[in-house]
Design a protein around this motif. Structure first.
Motif, PDB file in Angstrom:
ATOM      1  N   LYS A 379     -51.838  28.590  82.101  1.00 27.99           N
ATOM      2  CA  LYS A 379     -51.094  28.169  80.910  1.00 27.99           C
ATOM      3  C   LYS A 379     -51.388  26.717  80.561  1.00 27.99           C
ATOM      4  N   LEU A 380     -51.514  25.867  81.588  1.00 25.39           N
ATOM      5  CA  LEU A 380     -51.824  24.456  81.339  1.00 25.39           C
ATOM      6  C   LEU A 380     -53.210  24.307  80.716  1.00 25.39           C
ATOM      7  N   SER A 381     -54.179  25.061  81.207  1.00 25.90           N
ATOM      8  CA  SER A 381     -55.528  24.967  80.633  1.00 25.90           C
ATOM      9  C   SER A 381     -55.547  25.473  79.192  1.00 25.90           C
ATOM     10  N   GLN A 382     -54.684  26.461  78.866  1.00 27.17           N
ATOM     11  CA  GLN A 382     -54.584  26.922  77.478  1.00 27.17           C
ATOM     12  C   GLN A 382     -54.010  25.822  76.587  1.00 27.17           C
ATOM     13  N   ARG A 383     -52.991  25.111  77.109  1.00 27.93           N
ATOM     14  CA  ARG A 383     -52.414  24.016  76.318  1.00 27.93           C
ATOM     15  C   ARG A 383     -53.433  22.900  76.095  1.00 27.93           C
ATOM     16  N   ARG A 384     -54.301  22.677  77.060  1.00 31.64           N
ATOM     17  CA  ARG A 384     -55.345  21.657  76.882  1.00 31.64           C
ATOM     18  C   ARG A 384     -56.357  22.086  75.832  1.00 31.64           C
ATOM     19  N   CYS A 385     -56.712  23.381  75.847  1.00 37.60           N
ATOM     20  CA  CYS A 385     -57.601  23.891  74.797  1.00 37.60           C
ATOM     21  C   CYS A 385     -56.961  23.704  73.423  1.00 37.60           C
ATOM     22  N   ASP A 386     -55.677  24.083  73.313  1.00 38.12           N
ATOM     23  CA  ASP A 386     -54.966  23.979  72.035  1.00 38.12           C
ATOM     24  C   ASP A 386     -54.882  22.535  71.565  1.00 38.12           C
ATOM     25  N   ALA A 387     -54.692  21.605  72.514  1.00 33.74           N
ATOM     26  CA  ALA A 387     -54.596  20.190  72.136  1.00 33.74           C
ATOM     27  C   ALA A 387     -55.899  19.698  71.517  1.00 33.74           C
ATOM     28  N   VAL A 388     -57.036  20.095  72.086  1.00 38.47           N
ATOM     29  CA  VAL A 388     -58.340  19.687  71.545  1.00 38.47           C
ATOM     30  C   VAL A 388     -58.574  20.318  70.178  1.00 38.47           C
ATOM     31  N   VAL A 389     -58.285  21.622  70.056  1.00 36.26           N
ATOM     32  CA  VAL A 389     -58.491  22.311  68.778  1.00 36.26           C
ATOM     33  C   VAL A 389     -57.593  21.722  67.696  1.00 36.26           C
ATOM     34  N   ASP A 390     -56.341  21.398  68.044  1.00 37.97           N
ATOM     35  CA  ASP A 390     -55.420  20.830  67.059  1.00 37.97           C
ATOM     36  C   ASP A 390     -55.960  19.533  66.478  1.00 37.97           C
ATOM     37  N   VAL A 391     -56.571  18.684  67.314  1.00 39.52           N
ATOM     38  CA  VAL A 391     -57.133  17.430  66.798  1.00 39.52           C
ATOM     39  C   VAL A 391     -58.278  17.717  65.833  1.00 39.52           C
ATOM     40  N   LEU A 392     -59.162  18.638  66.194  1.00 42.05           N
ATOM     41  CA  LEU A 392     -60.298  18.958  65.329  1.00 42.05           C
ATOM     42  C   LEU A 392     -59.855  19.580  64.011  1.00 42.05           C
ATOM     43  N   VAL A 393     -58.787  20.378  64.033  1.00 46.11           N
ATOM     44  CA  VAL A 393     -58.295  21.031  62.817  1.00 46.11           C
ATOM     45  C   VAL A 393     -57.497  20.064  61.951  1.00 46.11           C
ATOM     46  N   LYS A 394     -56.530  19.370  62.572  1.00 46.98           N
ATOM     47  CA  LYS A 394     -55.603  18.533  61.808  1.00 46.98           C
ATOM     48  C   LYS A 394     -56.196  17.188  61.410  1.00 46.98           C
ATOM     49  N   ASP A 395     -56.992  16.591  62.309  1.00 51.64           N
ATOM     50  CA  ASP A 395     -57.506  15.248  62.025  1.00 51.64           C
ATOM     51  C   ASP A 395     -58.864  15.253  61.323  1.00 51.64           C
ATOM     52  N   TYR A 396     -59.624  16.363  61.457  1.00 54.52           N
ATOM     53  CA  TYR A 396     -60.965  16.400  60.878  1.00 54.52           C
ATOM     54  C   TYR A 396     -61.161  17.542  59.884  1.00 54.52           C
ATOM     55  N   GLY A 397     -60.124  18.367  59.706  1.00 54.26           N
ATOM     56  CA  GLY A 397     -60.180  19.401  58.671  1.00 54.26           C
ATOM     57  C   GLY A 397     -61.134  20.534  58.948  1.00 54.26           C
ATOM     58  N   GLU A 404     -62.930  29.418  69.454  1.00 58.85           N
ATOM     59  CA  GLU A 404     -62.395  30.372  70.415  1.00 58.85           C
ATOM     60  C   GLU A 404     -61.963  29.590  71.645  1.00 58.85           C
ATOM     61  N   THR A 405     -60.819  29.954  72.205  1.00 56.31           N
ATOM     62  CA  THR A 405     -60.335  29.253  73.403  1.00 56.31           C
ATOM     63  C   THR A 405     -60.343  30.189  74.605  1.00 56.31           C
ATOM     64  N   GLU A 406     -60.699  29.650  75.743  1.00 49.50           N
ATOM     65  CA  GLU A 406     -60.733  30.420  76.988  1.00 49.50           C
ATOM     66  C   GLU A 406     -60.085  29.598  78.096  1.00 49.50           C
ATOM     67  N   PRO A 407     -58.842  29.916  78.469  1.00 54.96           N
ATOM     68  CA  PRO A 407     -58.195  29.211  79.585  1.00 54.96           C
ATOM     69  C   PRO A 407     -58.710  29.724  80.925  1.00 54.96           C
ATOM     70  N   VAL A 408     -59.340  28.867  81.691  1.00 57.98           N
ATOM     71  CA  VAL A 408     -59.931  29.269  82.962  1.00 57.98           C
ATOM     72  C   VAL A 408     -59.024  28.917  84.138  1.00 57.98           C
ATOM     73  N   GLY A 409     -58.181  27.910  83.979  1.00 51.41           N
ATOM     74  CA  GLY A 409     -57.319  27.497  85.077  1.00 51.41           C
ATOM     75  C   GLY A 409     -58.097  26.809  86.169  1.00 51.41           C
ATOM     76  N   GLU A 410     -57.809  27.161  87.420  1.00 49.12           N
ATOM     77  CA  GLU A 410     -58.465  26.528  88.564  1.00 49.12           C
ATOM     78  C   GLU A 410     -59.539  27.415  89.178  1.00 49.12           C
ATOM     79  N   ASN A 411     -59.951  28.459  88.472  1.00 52.71           N
ATOM     80  CA  ASN A 411     -60.853  29.451  89.055  1.00 52.71           C
ATOM     81  C   ASN A 411     -62.281  28.952  89.232  1.00 52.71           C
ATOM     82  N   GLU A 412     -62.682  27.951  88.458  1.00 54.59           N
ATOM     83  CA  GLU A 412     -64.068  27.461  88.541  1.00 54.59           C
ATOM     84  C   GLU A 412     -64.050  25.944  88.719  1.00 54.59           C
TER      85      GLU A 412
END
Length: 440
Positions: A379-397, A404-412
């Motif tokens: 869940k934390l890795s998903q929130r990190r993906c969302d945080a990066v995407v939000d900046v690219l969408v909201k700040d750069y249009g 596409e987001t892929e939360p991997v967690g601690e698996n790799e």
């Protein structure tokens, strides 16, 4: 001594029920930024406290072992406290109340106030590294101060003042106190020949020791309860003068605390130890660790200033061959999703890369270090993906459909800190990798 032991038993009983709450300590992997203590930041550290409650006296002239059956006395208390870091604080305390105790045919009465300087230690901050459930704080205190009192003795049956001769000469085993005449009335802070006339108060050293509990209402106010046994170094409080034990008294105070400072800041008492910060500071003392961190900073700089292809991975399935081209990596603090200023520069390179060609789509993969449960880290890795995407969408249009987001967690884990302990780099595992998606 028996009064002190009984009071300590009461203190232990009162706080025994806290054990279950201690066992339900807060999840350190889900703390907000403001909850973590950083000595480089400023916190509210001053507070004022008002308290009120019963004051129970343990003197030679009383008819109870622990609590009086009647004639309860209550008093107010005021404190000014200064917090040092998370566990330690010092307070200046004022306490006042009326005096009373009776035994056999006589009683004493009067009043006192004491001033003390106390050292307080938060037990849960030392043992659990933070408040219990973000609401409770248990503390111990010990101090040193001065008690200023005046008291006098009367007959229970007649109400008349009692002289030294009536007590110490007429009762076997009571020698007359040194410096007092037979005709002197048993009075301190009053004239010995005329107990109606007030004189200077008597002062004695007092040593407070006790426990307390605070409940945090909000950033400005706490409520609580404090139980202190205040031990005098002499045996004069009841004007008995020749008792076997030094006098003492117990204050049981219900308290209200106002934390002085900015409303948007926490008081440092209500923060938690930042284990990641402690780890990083300790790492700075290790030469090999500094070399790894220096290398990581260099890699971050190259990634932020060079949008060229840095790695290529071929992934095959039964239908489509896809090629992922690494564009950039964004790194995060321990248990954090906030985008740092350095990460913003990296994301700006990605935005420029995507705007150069509107057909470009990217895969945003999030990772965590191994600290925390698997479910939480996904869940934390998903929130990190969302945080990066939000900046690219909201700040750069940039259109959200291009991600596409892929939360991997601690698996790799890029740096397997378990196998490489005590070396390994946690920071490189706390990241988001951004790939260009190319279908063939």
């Amino acid at each position: 001594m028996k009064h002190i032991l009984l009071a300590l038993i009461i203190i232990i009983v009162l706080f025994e029920g806290i054990g279950e709450l201690v066992a339900q300590q807060i999840d350190f992997y889900n703390l907000e930024e403001e909850q973590l203590y950083n000595p480089d930041k400023k916190y509210n550290t001053w507070s004022v406290t008002a308290g009120f409650g019963p004051v129970v006296y343990y003197t030679d002239v009383n008819d109870y072992a622990l609590f009086p059956s009647s004639h309860w006395r209550f008093g107010p208390s005021f404190l000014v406290s200064k917090q040092f870091g998370r566990p330690w604080s010092v307070d200046a305390q004022f306490l006042t109340a009326d005096l009373y105790g009776e035994k056999n045919t006589r009683y004493f009465s009067g009043n006192f106030y004491d001033l003390s300087l106390n050292l307080n230690v938060s037990i849960n901050q030392l043992v659990l590294f933070g408040p219990i459930r973000d609401r409770l704080n248990i503390y111990g205190k010990i101090g040193l101060g001065v008690n200023y009192f005046r008291a006098r003795q009367r007959s229970l049956s007649t109400g008349n003042w009692i002289t030294v001769g009536e007590v110490h000469s007429g009762t076997p085993g009571y020698p007359r106190p040194y410096g007092w005449a037979e005709t002197d009335y048993l009075a301190i802070g009053y004239d010995r020949q005329n107990p109606e006339e007030i004189t200077d108060r008597r002062s004695e050293v007092v040593v407070p020791i006790g426990l307390g509990i605070d409940y945090r209402l909000n950033k400005s106010f706490d409520v609580g309860f404090e139980l202190t046994l205040r031990n005098l170094t002499q045996d004069n409080l009841d004007v008995n003068l020749t008792g076997a034990d030094n006098d003492s008294y117990m204050a049981a105070l219900f308290t209200l605390t106002y934390k002085i400072g900015k409303k948007n800041k926490r008081h440092s008492l209500w923060t938690y130890k930042d284990f990641n910060l402690a780890y990083e500071r300790e790492r700075q003392k290790q030469p090999f660790g500094r070399e790894l961190d220096s290398l990581r900073q260099r890699l971050d700089y190259l990634a932020a200033n060079d949008s060229s292809v840095t790695d290529t991975t071929l992934i095959y399935n039964e239908i489509v061959e896809q090629r992922y081209v690494l564009v950039a990596s964004v790194f995060f603090g321990f248990d954090k999703t906030e985008i740092t200023s350095e990460a913003h520069r990296t994301i700006a390179i990605v935005a420029q890369f995507m705007k150069e060609d509107e057909s470009r789509k990217v895969i945003v993969q999030g990772y965590c270090d191994e600290r925390g449960s698997d479910d939480y880290n996904v869940k934390l890795s998903q929130r990190r993906c969302d945080a990066v995407v939000d900046v690219l969408v909201k700040d750069y249009g940039i259109d959200r459909s291009r991600f596409e987001t892929e939360p991997v967690g601690e698996n790799e884990l890029l740096s397997n800190t378990k196998e490489l302990a005590p070396n390994g780099v946690h920071m490189v595992n706390r990241r988001v990798d951004i790939f260009q998606k190319i279908e063939e």
